[in-house]
Design a protein around this motif. Sequence first.
Motif, PDB file in Angstrom:
ATOM      1  N   PRO A 174      -7.227   1.770   2.735  1.00 43.54           N
ATOM      2  CA  PRO A 174      -6.832   0.726   1.609  1.00 43.54           C
ATOM      3  C   PRO A 174      -6.773  -0.647   2.405  1.00 43.54           C
ATOM      4  N   LEU A 175      -6.295  -0.576   3.663  1.00 42.36           N
ATOM      5  CA  LEU A 175      -5.887  -2.103   4.307  1.00 42.36           C
ATOM      6  C   LEU A 175      -7.360  -2.650   4.653  1.00 42.36           C
ATOM      7  N   VAL A 176      -8.144  -1.955   5.235  1.00 42.40           N
ATOM      8  CA  VAL A 176      -9.538  -2.238   5.654  1.00 42.40           C
ATOM      9  C   VAL A 176     -10.247  -2.713   4.091  1.00 42.40           C
ATOM     10  N   ILE A 217       0.989  -1.386  -0.042  1.00 38.50           N
ATOM     11  CA  ILE A 217       0.043  -0.033   0.017  1.00 38.50           C
ATOM     12  C   ILE A 217       0.897   1.256  -0.183  1.00 38.50           C
ATOM     13  N   CYS A 218       0.850   2.103  -0.928  1.00 37.54           N
ATOM     14  CA  CYS A 218       1.397   3.355  -1.079  1.00 37.54           C
ATOM     15  C   CYS A 218       0.616   4.469  -0.481  1.00 37.54           C
ATOM     16  N   GLY A 219       1.252   5.162   0.279  1.00 44.20           N
ATOM     17  CA  GLY A 219       0.444   6.404   1.047  1.00 44.20           C
ATOM     18  C   GLY A 219      -0.254   5.897   2.175  1.00 44.20           C
ATOM     19  N   ALA A 220      -1.197   6.690   2.584  1.00 41.32           N
ATOM     20  CA  ALA A 220      -1.774   6.413   3.648  1.00 41.32           C
ATOM     21  C   ALA A 220      -2.499   5.021   3.688  1.00 41.32           C
ATOM     22  N   GLY A 221      -2.343   4.184   4.765  1.00 41.91           N
ATOM     23  CA  GLY A 221      -2.859   2.801   4.633  1.00 41.91           C
ATOM     24  C   GLY A 221      -4.013   2.376   5.281  1.00 41.91           C
ATOM     25  N   GLU A 222      -4.727   3.248   6.270  1.00 41.28           N
ATOM     26  CA  GLU A 222      -5.851   2.923   6.861  1.00 41.28           C
ATOM     27  C   GLU A 222      -7.303   2.637   5.854  1.00 41.28           C
ATOM     28  N   PRO A 256      -7.483   2.340  -4.004  1.00 38.82           N
ATOM     29  CA  PRO A 256      -6.389   3.170  -4.484  1.00 38.82           C
ATOM     30  C   PRO A 256      -4.972   2.850  -3.533  1.00 38.82           C
ATOM     31  N   GLY A 257      -4.002   3.197  -3.986  1.00 36.53           N
ATOM     32  CA  GLY A 257      -2.645   2.992  -3.475  1.00 36.53           C
ATOM     33  C   GLY A 257      -2.222   1.534  -3.600  1.00 36.53           C
ATOM     34  N   LEU A 258      -2.911   0.476  -4.066  1.00 30.24           N
ATOM     35  CA  LEU A 258      -2.681  -0.729  -3.749  1.00 30.24           C
ATOM     36  C   LEU A 258      -1.381  -1.127  -4.826  1.00 30.24           C
ATOM     37  N   VAL A 259      -0.597  -2.007  -4.425  1.00 27.26           N
ATOM     38  CA  VAL A 259       0.673  -2.285  -5.260  1.00 27.26           C
ATOM     39  C   VAL A 259       0.422  -3.810  -5.402  1.00 27.26           C
ATOM     40  N   PHE A 260       0.329  -4.160  -6.502  1.00 30.21           N
ATOM     41  CA  PHE A 260       0.087  -5.943  -6.573  1.00 30.21           C
ATOM     42  C   PHE A 260       0.825  -6.399  -7.983  1.00 30.21           C
ATOM     43  N   SER A 261       0.853  -7.697  -8.059  1.00 26.86           N
ATOM     44  CA  SER A 261       1.478  -8.315  -9.249  1.00 26.86           C
ATOM     45  C   SER A 261       0.211  -8.774 -10.074  1.00 26.86           C
ATOM     46  N   ALA A 262       0.335  -8.548 -11.278  1.00 27.41           N
ATOM     47  CA  ALA A 262      -0.504  -9.070 -12.243  1.00 27.41           C
ATOM     48  C   ALA A 262       0.088  -9.140 -13.629  1.00 27.41           C
TER      49      ALA A 262
END
Length: 283
Positions: free
Chosen positions: A130-132, A123-128, A148-154
């Motif tokens: 996005p993590l929930v 998670i890039c940036g504020a995580g509250e 928003p802000g999620l970093v993932f492999s695809a």
Amino acid sequence: MPSRVLLISPNRCSVPDPVFPLGLAHLGTALRQAGHQVRWHDALVASPPLEALLSEFQPHLVGISLRNVDNVLLRTQEVYFEELHSLCSRIRRIARCPIVLGGSGFSIFPEVLLRWSGADYGICGAGEEPLVSLIEALESGSDGGAIPGLVFSANGAVRLNPPRWLKPALPLTDDDLPAEVVSYYLKTTGTLNLQTQRGCSFRCCYCTYPLIEGRAHLRRPPEEIADDFAQAARLGARCLFVVDSVFNSSPRHVQETCEAILRRNVRLPWACFLRPQALNADL
């Protein structure tokens, strides 16, 4: 469905001083408010070994917060991300659950560090929020690819959704501050920290704050900040550090915050980052 979430601060740097992992506290607040159970593992705090905690807690998700990438000293450079890969491997030997990276250090180099670590998400940036949202997506069987802000492999590549900075930090309660962690920092430095605003609109060429927190100043209400000062004093802090990129980004914010603290009659020394510009006799 409530999930068990283990939050890890792998930071071992104690020079010039160990720093309370404030980001974990704000993540824990958001998770608790969403109904999830949260435990911490702070690498600086004498606590059960990570493996023992993983076996006992059996988390559904592990979050790792990378505070700094290096010590920004050219002559004696020390980096702090190298153990991410081995840390993720240690976790996977015991807990078969998603691993999520975040934190200010991660947010500077999200794609590279996700590949390096072998974690499932970042998670890039504020995580509250996005993590929930990610936990909700995983529970429902979704991939959460639009968060928003999620970093993932695809498809063999690492993708980064643009972060979204919408809110300042959440207020903390005692439930969000594990007693054994707070006790360590109070004993070693006597200092706790808080954030009165997120974001920075200034364009200093050397600074990463706008990349980490966005360029809009998202300010907390002054009375809420004064409550945090009172809480820190009650917990036994001898000093409080305001971690805003620039506390006096707005003279009005400074004045209203200081007046709120005075109204609470909190007698606690504190420090912050300031710009010489815009300081006046009243401030």
